[in-house]
Design an enzyme around this catalytic site. Structure first.
Site, mmCIF file in Angstrom:
data_model
loop_
_atom_site.group_PDB
_atom_site.id
_atom_site.type_symbol
_atom_site.label_atom_id
_atom_site.label_comp_id
_atom_site.label_asym_id
_atom_site.label_seq_id
_atom_site.Cartn_x
_atom_site.Cartn_y
_atom_site.Cartn_z
ATOM 1 N N ASP A 39 3.710 3.900 6.317
ATOM 2 C CA ASP A 39 3.027 3.684 7.595
ATOM 3 C C ASP A 39 3.972 3.407 8.749
ATOM 4 O O ASP A 39 5.107 2.981 8.553
ATOM 5 C CB ASP A 39 2.067 2.499 7.475
ATOM 6 N N LYS A 70 0.806 -1.187 0.000
ATOM 7 C CA LYS A 70 0.000 0.000 0.000
ATOM 8 C C LYS A 70 0.855 1.259 0.000
ATOM 9 O O LYS A 70 0.384 2.351 -0.265
ATOM 10 C CB LYS A 70 -0.875 0.030 1.261
ATOM 11 N N GLY A 71 2.117 1.111 0.358
ATOM 12 C CA GLY A 71 2.963 2.275 0.647
ATOM 13 C C GLY A 71 3.115 3.284 -0.474
ATOM 14 O O GLY A 71 3.284 4.472 -0.226
ATOM 15 N N LYS A 76 17.106 4.734 0.762
ATOM 16 C CA LYS A 76 18.036 4.733 1.909
ATOM 17 C C LYS A 76 19.232 3.868 1.533
ATOM 18 O O LYS A 76 19.314 2.706 1.942
ATOM 19 C CB LYS A 76 17.364 4.078 3.125
ATOM 20 N N VAL A 112 10.845 6.476 8.433
ATOM 21 C CA VAL A 112 9.993 7.587 7.993
ATOM 22 C C VAL A 112 8.555 7.119 7.796
ATOM 23 O O VAL A 112 8.299 5.927 7.587
ATOM 24 C CB VAL A 112 10.526 8.228 6.690
ATOM 25 N N ASP A 123 14.819 0.161 1.073
ATOM 26 C CA ASP A 123 15.566 0.090 2.326
ATOM 27 C C ASP A 123 16.692 -0.926 2.119
ATOM 28 O O ASP A 123 17.728 -0.591 1.544
ATOM 29 C CB ASP A 123 14.551 -0.305 3.416
ATOM 30 N N GLU A 133 7.633 2.477 -6.350
ATOM 31 C CA GLU A 133 7.846 1.997 -4.973
ATOM 32 C C GLU A 133 7.853 3.178 -4.005
ATOM 33 O O GLU A 133 8.248 4.287 -4.383
ATOM 34 C CB GLU A 133 9.207 1.280 -4.890
ATOM 35 N N ASP A 134 7.465 2.908 -2.771
ATOM 36 C CA ASP A 134 7.525 3.972 -1.766
ATOM 37 C C ASP A 134 8.955 4.232 -1.309
ATOM 38 O O ASP A 134 9.428 5.357 -1.330
ATOM 39 C CB ASP A 134 6.600 3.655 -0.573
HETATM 40 P P1 IMP Z 1 13.257 -3.442 1.891
HETATM 41 O O1 IMP Z 1 12.803 -4.779 1.384
HETATM 42 O O2 IMP Z 1 14.125 -3.591 3.111
HETATM 43 O O3 IMP Z 1 13.907 -2.584 0.839
HETATM 44 O O4 IMP Z 1 11.986 -2.731 2.460
HETATM 45 C C1 IMP Z 1 11.082 -2.109 1.655
HETATM 46 C C2 IMP Z 1 9.754 -1.965 2.334
HETATM 47 O O5 IMP Z 1 9.880 -1.826 3.758
HETATM 48 C C3 IMP Z 1 9.092 -0.682 1.859
HETATM 49 O O6 IMP Z 1 8.318 -0.922 0.707
HETATM 50 C C4 IMP Z 1 8.279 -0.276 3.070
HETATM 51 O O7 IMP Z 1 7.020 -0.926 3.059
HETATM 52 C C5 IMP Z 1 9.059 -0.786 4.240
HETATM 53 N N1 IMP Z 1 9.928 0.273 4.812
HETATM 54 C C6 IMP Z 1 11.268 0.334 4.760
HETATM 55 N N2 IMP Z 1 11.720 1.437 5.394
HETATM 56 C C7 IMP Z 1 10.623 2.090 5.840
HETATM 57 C C8 IMP Z 1 10.431 3.325 6.562
HETATM 58 O O8 IMP Z 1 11.379 4.053 6.930
HETATM 59 N N3 IMP Z 1 9.153 3.666 6.818
HETATM 60 C C9 IMP Z 1 8.070 2.899 6.449
HETATM 61 N N4 IMP Z 1 8.205 1.762 5.764
HETATM 62 C C10 IMP Z 1 9.473 1.347 5.465
HETATM 63 MG MG MG Z 2 6.064 -1.191 1.173
#
Ligand code: IMP
Ligand code: MG
Length: 184
Positions: free
Chosen positions: A162, A45-46, A133, A156, A105, A101-102
């Site tokens: 969220d 949903k992000g 990030k 964030v 990370d 994508e939102d």
């Molecule tokens: P990744 O798989 O570690 O890159 O994480 C990506 C997903 O984690 C994003 O699509 C978000 O849903 C969630 N996420 C990562 N960092 C944050 C943050 O700082 N705030 C809110 N959601 C986050």
């Molecule tokens: Mg997400």
């Protein structure tokens, strides 16, 4: 959460800054395409708020589709393993796809989503992330083609993102601070 703590959101990127950056991003995306119809894919949903606002700024013909990746983990850290809980409705074979994508990370979610979507053999595939990030990356082959804001390693929320499913409706991006409930 400790009940004596209360949540306070500290503004980080204002609605005006987001809007201005989205105008620039839309021009960047348009510059990479000449007359093709784009398929914008929103990760629920992000990314939904970002997706809608960005789509309205793009002048080329657009198709829209949505998918949701559920990640196992706690409120602030994903485990790295995702499951597609809602897949695309239409096929993207031969389409020009921009995945919206939102936030990137660790990169684990995006890496798996990209592999999933590339199996359908789109004509082209680009990644557009509102936030990046890079210092948190553990998957080194995930590089977004378009990035709204590069940020440091902070949790964030707002503008679609969220904290325990809340705060997605904030029109700006902020960070969370926990303060003693007794202090005003
Ligand atoms: P990744 O798989 O570690 O890159 O994480 C990506 C997903 O984690 C994003 O699509 C978000 O849903 C969630 N996420 C990562 N960092 C944050 C943050 O700082 N705030 C809110 N959601 C986050
Ligand atoms: Mg997400």
């Amino acid at each position: 959460m400790n009940p004596s703590l209360k949540e306070v959101v500290l503004p980080m990127i204002s609605a005006e800054e987001i809007d201005a950056r989205l105008c620039e991003l839309a021009r960047e995306i348009e510059a990479g395409f000449t007359g093709e119809t784009l398929t914008l894919v929103c990760t629920l949903k992000g990314a939904v708020v970002f997706f809608v606002d960005l789509a309205k700024k793009l002048s080329m013909p657009l198709k829209m589709d949505f998918l949701e990746a559920a990640s196992y983990g706690d409120a602030q850290n994903s485990s790295g393993i995702i499951k597609i809980s809602k897949d695309l409705t239409n096929t993207i074979t031969g389409e020009h796809v921009v995945l919206i994508e939102d936030i990137i990370d660790t990169g684990a979610t995006l890496s798996q989503l990209r592999a999933h979507l590339l199996r359908q053999k789109p004509a082209s595939f680009k990644i557009c992330a509102l936030l990046d990030k890079p210092s948190r990356r553990i998957v080194d082959d995930v590089t977004p083609d378009y990035v709204g804001f590069t940020i440091e390693d902070k949790f964030v929320l707002g503008y679609g993102l969220d904290y325990m499913q809340r705060y997605r409706n904030l029109p700006y991006i902020g960070t969370m601070q926990f303060v003693e409930a007794s202090s005003s």
